[in-house]
Design a protein around this motif. Structure first.
Motif: not given
Length: 289
Positions: A71-92
């Motif tokens: 969902s965040g990848l469709s936020m205003p200002g963000v328009d990217v190709d899903l095939a170029k997306v990788l999860h780099g890190g996570q914090s909780l």
């Protein structure tokens, strides 16, 4: 340029109600390998509704992750190709133990946009609150290949000095051949983890395991091995995804006990046994009581 950093950072948060049930928690636990052996009392804490405890990393999928990374990848200002997306890190960060079932409000926004030259890093922050107050805060660091180079802020370094000495504990956890297919039922339907043709388009020989599945498997190993199986002792958990995992491989999870600025910590490094210990998770820290 597909990413407009100023627009993304200034966009209003997206908020929505999320709900989860004991069934969702059980499915998540099975998706990260819980329930082996099926009748082990320690495993029944993750699989049997009458004894159920919630592993804190469930927060990454609660409510099917809405609003989540995709969902965040469709936020205003963000328009990217899903095939170029990788999860780099996570914090909780866990503010209170997660209830077995609940209803809460999740508010998601872009908290950071960083220029790494050949790629961009997006920090997607989700803050979750119920009637009793804050429950958890999730930060997902999303790596977008080919979207850097605009001269923006490079962002803070998340690299840590490697742990020293021999680990206090080392365990191995097998990843089932169907682990990604089971894990994706908790809400992450990115075809990278199921569709061989899509995986090839993304540069992989075959589908890879969700980074957050490895994340959950690792936290479970730490809780079971060093925290007496007490999920409520986890205060915060962060990692950098250093490499991929293929279903069918074995994770070697090495743990070092220590003290951090905010209390006891476990440093963790995870590698793929079948590929000579190739790094999978790095810069990994579990803060606990």
């Amino acid at each position: 340029m597909p990413i407009d950093a100023a627009l993304a950072l200034s966009a209003e948060p997206r908020s929505g109600e999320i709900t989860w049930t004991a069934k969702d928690v059980q499915l998540y636990h099975l998706g990260i390998g819980a329930g082996v052996p099926a009748t082990d009392p320690d495993e029944l804490r993750y699989t049997l509704e009458s004894r159920l405890h919630v592993l804190p990393s469930f927060a990454t999928v609660a409510g099917a992750g809405s609003p989540g990374v995709i969902s965040g990848l469709s936020m205003p200002g963000v328009d990217v190709d899903l095939a170029k997306v990788l999860h780099g890190g996570q914090s909780l960060t866990i503010h209170r133990p997660i209830p077995v079932a609940g209803t809460a409000t999740a508010s998601g926004r872009v908290a950071g946009v960083y220029d790494k030259g050949t790629a961009a890093i997006l920090v997607m922050r989700t803050e979750v609150t119920d009637a009793d107050g804050p429950l958890w805060t999730n930060d997902a660091q999303i790596f977008v290949r080919g979207e850097g180079g605009w001269g923006g802020d490079r962002g803070p370094s998340t690299r840590l000095d490697p742990p020293t000495g021999e680990p206090d504990r080392t365990v191995e956890r097998h990843v089932r051949e169907d682990q990604a297919l089971l894990y994706r039922l908790s809400g992450d339907y990115n075809p990278l983890h199921a569709d061989p043709e899509f995986a090839k388009l993304a540069g992989f020989d075959k589908p890879i395991l969700h980074g957050l599945c490895t994340y959950g498997m690792t936290l479970k190993a730490v809780v079971d091995t060093l925290l007496g199986g007490d999920v409520t002792r986890v205060r915060a958990y962060r990692t950098r995804f250093a490499g991929v995992v293929y279903p069918g491989e074995t994770l070697r999870i090495r743990m070092w006990c220590g003290e951090g600025a905010e209390g006891p910590v476990v440093r963790v490094e995870v590698g793929a046994v079948e590929r000579g210990g190739a790094p999978v998770l790095a810069d990994t820290v579990v803060q606990h009581s």
